[in-house]
Motif scaffolding. Structure first.
Motif, PDB file in Angstrom:
ATOM      1  N   UNK A   1       0.835  -1.204   0.000  1.00  0.00           N
ATOM      2  CA  UNK A   1       0.000   0.000   0.000  1.00  0.00           C
ATOM      3  C   UNK A   1       0.867   1.250   0.000  1.00  0.00           C
ATOM      4  N   UNK A   2       1.910   1.246   0.816  1.00  0.00           N
ATOM      5  CA  UNK A   2       2.826   2.386   0.856  1.00  0.00           C
ATOM      6  C   UNK A   2       3.552   2.561  -0.476  1.00  0.00           C
ATOM      7  N   UNK A   3       4.019   1.477  -1.043  1.00  0.00           N
ATOM      8  CA  UNK A   3       4.722   1.560  -2.326  1.00  0.00           C
ATOM      9  C   UNK A   3       3.801   2.172  -3.382  1.00  0.00           C
ATOM     10  N   UNK A   4       2.556   1.708  -3.416  1.00  0.00           N
ATOM     11  CA  UNK A   4       1.597   2.225  -4.387  1.00  0.00           C
ATOM     12  C   UNK A   4       1.304   3.709  -4.147  1.00  0.00           C
ATOM     13  N   UNK A   5       1.210   4.098  -2.895  1.00  0.00           N
ATOM     14  CA  UNK A   5       0.879   5.475  -2.562  1.00  0.00           C
ATOM     15  C   UNK A   5       2.042   6.446  -2.655  1.00  0.00           C
ATOM     16  N   UNK A   6       3.269   5.914  -2.732  1.00  0.00           N
ATOM     17  CA  UNK A   6       4.439   6.802  -2.726  1.00  0.00           C
ATOM     18  C   UNK A   6       5.238   6.821  -4.018  1.00  0.00           C
ATOM     19  N   UNK A   7       5.483   5.686  -4.627  1.00  0.00           N
ATOM     20  CA  UNK A   7       6.436   5.626  -5.740  1.00  0.00           C
ATOM     21  C   UNK A   7       6.061   6.555  -6.894  1.00  0.00           C
ATOM     22  N   UNK A   8       4.887   6.385  -7.462  1.00  0.00           N
ATOM     23  CA  UNK A   8       4.515   7.219  -8.618  1.00  0.00           C
ATOM     24  C   UNK A   8       4.343   8.690  -8.259  1.00  0.00           C
ATOM     25  N   UNK A   9       3.664   9.004  -7.146  1.00  0.00           N
ATOM     26  CA  UNK A   9       3.552  10.430  -6.804  1.00  0.00           C
ATOM     27  C   UNK A   9       4.904  11.100  -6.544  1.00  0.00           C
ATOM     28  N   UNK A  10       5.818  10.403  -5.863  1.00  0.00           N
ATOM     29  CA  UNK A  10       7.143  10.980  -5.614  1.00  0.00           C
ATOM     30  C   UNK A  10       7.881  11.177  -6.929  1.00  0.00           C
ATOM     31  N   UNK A  11       7.800  10.203  -7.800  1.00  0.00           N
ATOM     32  CA  UNK A  11       8.438  10.321  -9.121  1.00  0.00           C
ATOM     33  C   UNK A  11       7.886  11.532  -9.874  1.00  0.00           C
ATOM     34  N   UNK A  12       6.578  11.714  -9.838  1.00  0.00           N
ATOM     35  CA  UNK A  12       5.954  12.855 -10.511  1.00  0.00           C
ATOM     36  C   UNK A  12       6.408  14.184  -9.912  1.00  0.00           C
ATOM     37  N   UNK A  13       6.522  14.216  -8.598  1.00  0.00           N
ATOM     38  CA  UNK A  13       6.987  15.444  -7.951  1.00  0.00           C
ATOM     39  C   UNK A  13       8.420  15.772  -8.353  1.00  0.00           C
ATOM     40  N   UNK A  14       9.270  14.767  -8.426  1.00  0.00           N
ATOM     41  CA  UNK A  14      10.644  15.012  -8.862  1.00  0.00           C
ATOM     42  C   UNK A  14      10.685  15.465 -10.318  1.00  0.00           C
ATOM     43  N   UNK A  15       9.873  14.856 -11.159  1.00  0.00           N
ATOM     44  CA  UNK A  15       9.858  15.225 -12.571  1.00  0.00           C
ATOM     45  C   UNK A  15       9.394  16.656 -12.763  1.00  0.00           C
ATOM     46  N   UNK A  16       8.409  17.079 -11.966  1.00  0.00           N
ATOM     47  CA  UNK A  16       7.904  18.441 -12.074  1.00  0.00           C
ATOM     48  C   UNK A  16       8.967  19.442 -11.618  1.00  0.00           C
ATOM     49  N   UNK A  17       9.754  19.051 -10.633  1.00  0.00           N
ATOM     50  CA  UNK A  17      10.885  19.876 -10.201  1.00  0.00           C
ATOM     51  C   UNK A  17      10.547  21.251  -9.696  1.00  0.00           C
ATOM     52  N   UNK A  18       9.435  21.401  -9.019  1.00  0.00           N
ATOM     53  CA  UNK A  18       9.060  22.705  -8.478  1.00  0.00           C
ATOM     54  C   UNK A  18       9.884  23.076  -7.255  1.00  0.00           C
ATOM     55  N   UNK A  19       9.744  24.339  -6.852  1.00  0.00           N
ATOM     56  CA  UNK A  19      10.527  24.813  -5.705  1.00  0.00           C
ATOM     57  C   UNK A  19      10.069  24.176  -4.396  1.00  0.00           C
ATOM     58  N   UNK A  20       8.861  23.669  -4.347  1.00  0.00           N
ATOM     59  CA  UNK A  20       8.325  23.047  -3.136  1.00  0.00           C
ATOM     60  C   UNK A  20       8.320  21.519  -3.219  1.00  0.00           C
ATOM     61  N   UNK A  21       9.179  20.965  -4.040  1.00  0.00           N
ATOM     62  CA  UNK A  21       9.202  19.515  -4.238  1.00  0.00           C
ATOM     63  C   UNK A  21       9.361  18.764  -2.924  1.00  0.00           C
ATOM     64  N   UNK A  22      10.373  19.136  -2.142  1.00  0.00           N
ATOM     65  CA  UNK A  22      10.634  18.394  -0.906  1.00  0.00           C
ATOM     66  C   UNK A  22       9.550  18.614   0.137  1.00  0.00           C
TER      67      UNK A  22
END
Length: 127
Positions: free
Chosen positions: A32-53
């Motif tokens: 459940x954690x893997x499903x809820x974290x992997x793709x969203x985290x990847x998307x956040x890194x790809x977007x590369x916004x100033x508030x990523x972290x």
């Protein structure tokens, strides 16, 4: 009437079933954690916004606490001591952090490529 050997066998089997069920529950929440974290985290890194972290920390906290709460509810009927419950909860939190850390390492290798893709061609020749 059961003998001492039969009683030990029954207790051993019950313990084995108990441990197997707890392992299955833990695996369920890790997935459940893997499903809820992997793709969203990847998307956040790809977007590369100033508030990523900041966004990643919020996502990690939300997903982790939801999983820990659900885990606690699932294991409440197992009559576990508090130390075991806390150890299982911490293990799930550590697993979630490791998912994010692994994704961060993976994505860090892609950063230079993304920077080059975003930079105008004229600026690349200056480098």
């Amino acid at each position: 009437m059961t003998t001492g050997i039969e009683s030990e066998t029954i207790e051993s089997h019950a313990s084995s079933v108990h441990d197997t069920k707890l392992s299955e529950i833990t695996t369920k929440f890790e997935k459940q954690l893997a499903k809820g974290l992997i793709e969203p985290v990847e998307s956040l890194f790809e977007a590369g916004g100033k508030d990523t972290w900041v966004s990643i920390r919020k996502l990690l906290k939300r997903e982790t606490e939801a999983a820990v709460t659900e885990l606690s509810a699932c294991i409440s009927g197992f009559e576990l001591d508090e130390e075991t419950v806390e150890r299982m909860q911490q293990s799930l939190r550590d697993y979630a952090k490791q998912i994010v850390a692994n994704k961060a390492k993976e994505e860090s290798g892609k950063i230079l490529i993304r920077m080059k893709d975003r930079m105008p061609e004229d600026n690349i020749n200056i480098l």
